[in-house]
Design an enzyme around this catalytic site. Structure first.
Site, mmCIF file in Angstrom:
data_model
loop_
_atom_site.group_PDB
_atom_site.id
_atom_site.type_symbol
_atom_site.label_atom_id
_atom_site.label_comp_id
_atom_site.label_asym_id
_atom_site.label_seq_id
_atom_site.Cartn_x
_atom_site.Cartn_y
_atom_site.Cartn_z
ATOM 1 C CG HIS A 23 92.688 -1.439 -36.886
ATOM 2 N ND1 HIS A 23 93.075 -1.512 -35.571
ATOM 3 C CD2 HIS A 23 92.438 -2.719 -37.267
ATOM 4 C CE1 HIS A 23 93.061 -2.785 -35.172
ATOM 5 N NE2 HIS A 23 92.683 -3.528 -36.186
ATOM 6 C CE LYS A 168 94.690 -10.629 -34.880
ATOM 7 N NZ LYS A 168 93.649 -11.611 -35.255
ATOM 8 C CE LYS A 170 94.655 -7.862 -37.668
ATOM 9 N NZ LYS A 170 94.199 -9.029 -38.471
ATOM 10 C CG ASP A 250 91.472 -15.490 -39.766
ATOM 11 O OD1 ASP A 250 90.334 -15.925 -40.019
ATOM 12 O OD2 ASP A 250 91.687 -14.282 -39.516
ATOM 13 C CE LYS A 274 88.366 -13.713 -38.385
ATOM 14 N NZ LYS A 274 89.196 -12.944 -39.316
HETATM 15 MG MG LIG Z 1 93.233 -12.911 -38.885
#
Ligand SMILES: [Mg+2]
Length: 376
Positions: A23, A168, A170, A250, A274
């Protein structure tokens, strides 16, 4: 208070789990994931479980799995033993007195206290929080293999299986132009069948962000997550004012104080919530309330937790009045195996909230024994 249950023991266990593929993120490439699983024992025989997990050791934030375990073992567990197990707010206030910061560790302990209390009362965690307004959560998938063709094939397969319809990407590892070409190729291939968003994980300076976002907006990208460093709030505000495509904070928004400041300066169109970075579910709910008051849209983020941390967040997110951008609670799907008896259910583009008391999860003792880190 009558039959008061007290906390008798708290354990923090490091668990190393294999991921289904590498990842790739701007700051690290993950080949496995390390969870910190918390087990909190109470005098009435009830056990609560929680999880603290972060991304890529110390590359995402300032707490590592090993540090979280040390903090819990040395400072937080001794402060909890002997306390009233049924009073979550009092227990957390005590932890906040004993230790500043350490939000991930505190989040795991708060989850374990809430799980125990839910089991004690025979109600799901979301019910303890006042009740779920939804029992499923939309979940996106992160395409992060690093290869454009492979990412498109992965997205097509997931659309076909009706597991995800938002993807999404990255970015931030390569030159802006190369990253944008990768994202635009994926958006072109998927067209209107899927929403495509990007997360830059703070990798761009403001000038790179201005160039990159202009191109991403033209390519039809739906959302830009944390393009610039978290400390540079004014840059985020200038970008949010300049572009129509929504800008999401974020890393820049942990607790309600950050949310307040970003709301004041117009620093973001969307907040990624989060539980770990807010120090627990209640901190996340307070952060969300500031977003609501400021008219900022909300999104349920992940630290790529396993099932325990993911379901804890899900209970919290299910109680939010608005959650316009859905969630990214796909952590369990990135893991080849996990330490719970029944893994969370994903179908029809959504995560389905378990219905049992507390989190609605049970640990699988054999798997926990197999994957726990052997102390050397
Ligand atoms: Mg993020």
């Amino acid at each position: 208070m009558g039959n008061q249950a007290t906390i008798t023991a708290v354990q923090a266990i490091l668990v190393d789990l294999p991921t289904i593929r590498a990842h790739q993120l701007a700051m690290a490439t993950m080949q496995q994931q390390t969870l910190v699983i918390v087990r909190l024992q109470c005098s009435d025989g009830i056990e609560g479980i929680g999880e603290a997990t972060t991304i890529g050791g110390l590359s995402y934030g300032d707490e590592s799995p090993e540090g979280i375990k040390l903090t819990i073992d040395t400072y937080l567990a001794p402060a909890l033993v002997g306390q009233d197990a049924a009073n979550v707010h009092a227990a957390m206030a005590r932890l906040n007195k004993v230790a500043r910061g350490n939000r991930f560790a505190k989040s795991a302990l708060e989850t374990a206290l809430l799980d125990a209390q839910g089991k004690r009362l025979g109600v799901p965690l979301a019910t303890l929080l006042g009740g779920a307004v939804r029992d499923t959560l939309p979940v996106l998938w992160t395409l992060a293999s690093g290869d454009t063709g492979r990412d498109i094939a992965e997205a097509e397969q997931l659309l076909e299986a009706r597991r995800h319809n938002t993807f999404k990407l990255k970015i931030g590892r390569r030159a802006v132009r190369d990253d944008v070409a990768h994202v635009a190729a994926i958006k072109r291939a998927l067209g209107d069948r899927a929403r495509v968003t990007v997360d830059v994980n703070q990798a761009w300076n403001e000038a790179e962000a201005a160039t990159g976002i202009a191109m991403l907006e033209a390519a039809g990208i739906d959302l830009i997550e944390q393009p610039t460093p978290r400390e540079q709030r004014a840059a985020l505000a200038r970008l949010a004012a300049r572009f129509i495509v929504p800008i999401m904070a974020d890393e820049a928004v942990c607790g309600p104080e950050d949310a307040m400041e970003l709301a004041r300066i117009g620093g973001a169109d969307v907040f990624a919530l989060k539980i770990a970075k807010s120090g627990g579910i209640f901190g996340m709910l307070r952060t969300a309330a500031v977003g609501d008051a400021a008219g900022i849209a909300l999104y349920g983020g992940t630290m790529l937790e396993g099932s325990v941390g993911t379901i804890a967040a899900a209970h919290g997110f299910c109680t939010l009045p608005q959650l316009a951008w859905g969630t990214e609670l796909f952590g369990p799907l990135l893991l080849e195996d996990d330490v719970v008896a029944t893994r969370p259910e994903y179908r029809d583009f959504a995560l389905h909230l378990p219905q049992g008391p507390g989190l609605g999860l049970a640990l699988d003792e054999d798997k926990l024994a197999h994957y726990r880190r052997k102390q050397g």
